[in-house]
Design a protein around this motif. Structure first.
Motif, PDB file in Angstrom:
ATOM      1  N   SER A 113      39.254  23.236   9.635  1.00  0.00           N
ATOM      2  CA  SER A 113      37.843  23.608   9.753  1.00  0.00           C
ATOM      3  C   SER A 113      37.552  24.873   8.959  1.00  0.00           C
ATOM      4  CB  SER A 113      37.487  23.837  11.230  1.00  0.00           C
ATOM      5  OG  SER A 113      36.119  24.149  11.383  1.00  0.00           O
ATOM      6  N   ASP A 114      36.441  24.851   8.242  1.00  0.00           N
ATOM      7  CA  ASP A 114      35.941  26.049   7.568  1.00  0.00           C
ATOM      8  C   ASP A 114      35.170  26.843   8.616  1.00  0.00           C
ATOM      9  OD1 ASP A 114      34.784  27.979   6.024  1.00  0.00           O
ATOM     10  OD2 ASP A 114      33.814  26.625   4.610  1.00  0.00           O
ATOM     11  N   GLY A 115      35.826  27.869   9.167  1.00  0.00           N
ATOM     12  CA  GLY A 115      35.229  28.571  10.299  1.00  0.00           C
ATOM     13  C   GLY A 115      35.067  27.618  11.471  1.00  0.00           C
ATOM     14  N   PHE A 116      33.839  27.537  11.986  1.00  0.00           N
ATOM     15  CA  PHE A 116      33.575  26.682  13.157  1.00  0.00           C
ATOM     16  C   PHE A 116      33.050  25.295  12.775  1.00  0.00           C
ATOM     17  CE2 PHE A 116      33.752  30.847  14.979  1.00  0.00           C
ATOM     18  CZ  PHE A 116      34.195  30.659  16.278  1.00  0.00           C
ATOM     19  N   GLN A 117      33.012  24.994  11.490  1.00  0.00           N
ATOM     20  CA  GLN A 117      32.353  23.785  11.004  1.00  0.00           C
ATOM     21  C   GLN A 117      32.794  22.511  11.727  1.00  0.00           C
ATOM     22  OE1 GLN A 117      32.956  22.486   6.757  1.00  0.00           O
ATOM     23  NE2 GLN A 117      30.856  23.239   6.580  1.00  0.00           N
ATOM     24  N   SER A 118      34.093  22.352  11.932  1.00  0.00           N
ATOM     25  CA  SER A 118      34.614  21.136  12.569  1.00  0.00           C
ATOM     26  C   SER A 118      35.131  21.379  13.976  1.00  0.00           C
ATOM     27  CB  SER A 118      35.730  20.537  11.704  1.00  0.00           C
ATOM     28  OG  SER A 118      35.254  20.235  10.412  1.00  0.00           O
ATOM     29  N   VAL A 119      34.821  22.543  14.527  1.00  0.00           N
ATOM     30  CA  VAL A 119      35.251  22.891  15.883  1.00  0.00           C
ATOM     31  C   VAL A 119      34.164  22.505  16.873  1.00  0.00           C
ATOM     32  CG1 VAL A 119      35.873  24.792  17.424  1.00  0.00           C
ATOM     33  CG2 VAL A 119      36.691  24.778  15.054  1.00  0.00           C
ATOM     34  N   VAL A 120      34.561  21.822  17.926  1.00  0.00           N
ATOM     35  CA  VAL A 120      33.609  21.331  18.924  1.00  0.00           C
ATOM     36  C   VAL A 120      33.694  22.175  20.195  1.00  0.00           C
ATOM     37  CG1 VAL A 120      32.975  19.344  20.361  1.00  0.00           C
ATOM     38  CG2 VAL A 120      33.774  18.982  18.013  1.00  0.00           C
ATOM     39  N   GLY A 121      32.524  22.461  20.772  1.00  0.00           N
ATOM     40  CA  GLY A 121      32.500  23.088  22.085  1.00  0.00           C
ATOM     41  C   GLY A 121      32.441  24.605  22.067  1.00  0.00           C
ATOM     42  N   CYS A 122      32.445  25.164  23.279  1.00  0.00           N
ATOM     43  CA  CYS A 122      32.406  26.610  23.477  1.00  0.00           C
ATOM     44  C   CYS A 122      33.675  27.060  24.185  1.00  0.00           C
ATOM     45  CB  CYS A 122      31.165  26.999  24.284  1.00  0.00           C
ATOM     46  SG  CYS A 122      29.625  26.744  23.367  1.00  0.00           S
ATOM     47  N   PHE A 123      33.922  28.364  24.159  1.00  0.00           N
ATOM     48  CA  PHE A 123      35.218  28.895  24.569  1.00  0.00           C
ATOM     49  C   PHE A 123      35.070  30.115  25.469  1.00  0.00           C
ATOM     50  CE2 PHE A 123      35.578  26.674  20.609  1.00  0.00           C
ATOM     51  CZ  PHE A 123      36.707  25.887  20.780  1.00  0.00           C
ATOM     52  N   SER A 124      36.049  30.279  26.354  1.00  0.00           N
ATOM     53  CA  SER A 124      36.128  31.489  27.173  1.00  0.00           C
ATOM     54  C   SER A 124      36.756  32.634  26.400  1.00  0.00           C
ATOM     55  CB  SER A 124      36.949  31.220  28.438  1.00  0.00           C
ATOM     56  OG  SER A 124      36.339  30.221  29.233  1.00  0.00           O
ATOM     57  N   PHE A 125      37.617  32.287  25.434  1.00  0.00           N
ATOM     58  CA  PHE A 125      38.280  33.286  24.596  1.00  0.00           C
ATOM     59  C   PHE A 125      38.331  32.788  23.164  1.00  0.00           C
ATOM     60  CE2 PHE A 125      39.867  33.953  28.837  1.00  0.00           C
ATOM     61  CZ  PHE A 125      39.910  35.338  28.964  1.00  0.00           C
ATOM     62  N   ILE A 126      37.973  33.666  22.237  1.00  0.00           N
ATOM     63  CA  ILE A 126      38.167  33.409  20.812  1.00  0.00           C
ATOM     64  C   ILE A 126      38.965  34.582  20.270  1.00  0.00           C
ATOM     65  CG2 ILE A 126      37.083  33.100  18.558  1.00  0.00           C
ATOM     66  CD1 ILE A 126      34.679  31.854  19.999  1.00  0.00           C
ATOM     67  N   ILE A 127      40.097  34.271  19.647  1.00  0.00           N
ATOM     68  CA  ILE A 127      41.042  35.297  19.216  1.00  0.00           C
ATOM     69  C   ILE A 127      41.358  35.082  17.743  1.00  0.00           C
ATOM     70  CG2 ILE A 127      43.326  36.287  19.635  1.00  0.00           C
ATOM     71  CD1 ILE A 127      43.086  35.333  22.538  1.00  0.00           C
ATOM     72  N   THR A 128      41.325  36.164  16.962  1.00  0.00           N
ATOM     73  CA  THR A 128      41.532  36.001  15.523  1.00  0.00           C
ATOM     74  C   THR A 128      42.218  37.197  14.877  1.00  0.00           C
ATOM     75  OG1 THR A 128      40.422  35.399  13.441  1.00  0.00           O
ATOM     76  CG2 THR A 128      39.249  36.932  14.875  1.00  0.00           C
ATOM     77  N   ASN A 129      43.073  36.881  13.931  1.00  0.00           N
ATOM     78  CA  ASN A 129      43.547  37.833  12.929  1.00  0.00           C
ATOM     79  C   ASN A 129      42.818  37.379  11.662  1.00  0.00           C
ATOM     80  OD1 ASN A 129      44.873  39.419  11.059  1.00  0.00           O
ATOM     81  ND2 ASN A 129      46.920  39.011  11.877  1.00  0.00           N
ATOM     82  N   PRO A 130      41.637  37.924  11.395  1.00  0.00           N
ATOM     83  CA  PRO A 130      40.740  37.316  10.405  1.00  0.00           C
ATOM     84  C   PRO A 130      41.223  37.481   8.965  1.00  0.00           C
ATOM     85  CG  PRO A 130      39.847  39.406  11.154  1.00  0.00           C
ATOM     86  CD  PRO A 130      41.064  39.136  11.993  1.00  0.00           C
ATOM     87  N   PRO A 131      40.777  36.599   8.081  1.00  0.00           N
ATOM     88  CA  PRO A 131      41.179  36.657   6.663  1.00  0.00           C
ATOM     89  C   PRO A 131      40.416  37.748   5.924  1.00  0.00           C
ATOM     90  CG  PRO A 131      39.627  34.869   6.967  1.00  0.00           C
ATOM     91  CD  PRO A 131      39.886  35.449   8.340  1.00  0.00           C
ATOM     92  N   ILE A 132      40.826  38.988   6.116  1.00  0.00           N
ATOM     93  CA  ILE A 132      40.107  40.138   5.560  1.00  0.00           C
ATOM     94  C   ILE A 132      39.898  39.998   4.048  1.00  0.00           C
ATOM     95  CG2 ILE A 132      40.242  42.629   5.162  1.00  0.00           C
ATOM     96  CD1 ILE A 132      39.538  41.895   8.053  1.00  0.00           C
ATOM     97  N   ARG A 133      40.888  39.450   3.359  1.00  0.00           N
ATOM     98  CA  ARG A 133      40.788  39.340   1.902  1.00  0.00           C
ATOM     99  C   ARG A 133      39.740  38.322   1.457  1.00  0.00           C
ATOM    100  NH1 ARG A 133      44.848  42.640   0.471  1.00  0.00           N
ATOM    101  NH2 ARG A 133      46.751  42.605   1.692  1.00  0.00           N
ATOM    102  N   ALA A 134      39.239  37.534   2.383  1.00  0.00           N
ATOM    103  CA  ALA A 134      38.150  36.607   2.040  1.00  0.00           C
ATOM    104  C   ALA A 134      36.823  37.341   1.872  1.00  0.00           C
ATOM    105  CB  ALA A 134      38.023  35.525   3.111  1.00  0.00           C
ATOM    106  N   GLY A 135      36.767  38.602   2.334  1.00  0.00           N
ATOM    107  CA  GLY A 135      35.568  39.416   2.165  1.00  0.00           C
ATOM    108  C   GLY A 135      34.754  39.525   3.443  1.00  0.00           C
TER     109      GLY A 135
END
Length: 198
Positions: A113-135
């Motif tokens: 999934s490009d970000g949330f594009q193909s992700v379904v539903g809502c979440f109690s927790f969202i956790i990320t080590n984000p792609p800082i180099r993507a800008g």
């Protein structure tokens, strides 16, 4: 040029397996060319995991930009009642997350999934080590979408290095969520925590 946050399945394969010890468990992770931290779990992710493991984890959890699945797999192992989804734009990373889930004896859904594009539903927790180099545009877009995909009271955790914009990320999260606290600082890595309050 290909990056770990792109579709780079054209790269030659060079799979390797690394062990990782956390909270009394030993995990085995297969990595490959073209994925983040292919030499083994990076320190930022470990600091993020230490903070996440202290949360009252429950319900649905999303490992956003999961790479080869470390965050989702470790937290599922620590709390089997979690419903864990791992997502990444990189198909090679998603395939490895699926392999690593099986290897470590946990059940995690892995979604390309490009970000949330193909992700379904809502979440109690969202956790990320984000792609800082993507800008910032990409990363801050992920932050905004995360806010919208959390249930009320849901928790967002991100790790950002100070020299890669942790202070501006903190300000952005306060703008989006109305709150953000730094719950850990370790070797230049800041773990930022926001709660959806509406």
């Amino acid at each position: 040029m290909t990056h770990y946050f792109t579709d780079n399945r054209n790269l030659a394969e060079n799979r390797k397996t690394h062990s990782f010890r956390f909270s009394g468990h030993v995990f085995s992770f297969t990595t490959d060319n073209g994925v983040f931290a292919k030499a083994g779990v990076d320190h930022g992710t470990e600091v993020l995991l230490e903070c996440a493991a202290k949360e009252n984890l429950h319900g649905a959890l999303l490992d956003l930009g999961c790479g080869y699945g470390v965050v989702g797999i470790v937290l599922k192992k620590l709390n089997d009642s979690l419903e864990v989804t791992c997502c990444d734009i990189n198909p090679r990373a998603v395939e490895l997350a699926e392999i690593n889930s099986v290897t470590n004896g946990v059940s995690c859904a892995a979604v390309e999934s490009d970000g949330f594009q193909s992700v379904v539903g809502c979440f109690s927790f969202i956790i990320t080590n984000p792609p800082i180099r993507a800008g910032k545009q990409v990363v801050y877009g992920m932050f905004a979408d995360a806010h919208d995909r959390l249930v009320p009271g849901g928790v967002f955790l991100a790790v950002v290095r100070r020299k890669q914009g942790a202070e501006s990320a903190l300000r952005k999260l306060r703008e989006l969520f109305g709150n953000c606290e730094t719950v850990a600082r370790d070797k230049g890595y800041w773990v930022l925590r926001s709660v959806r309050n509406d």
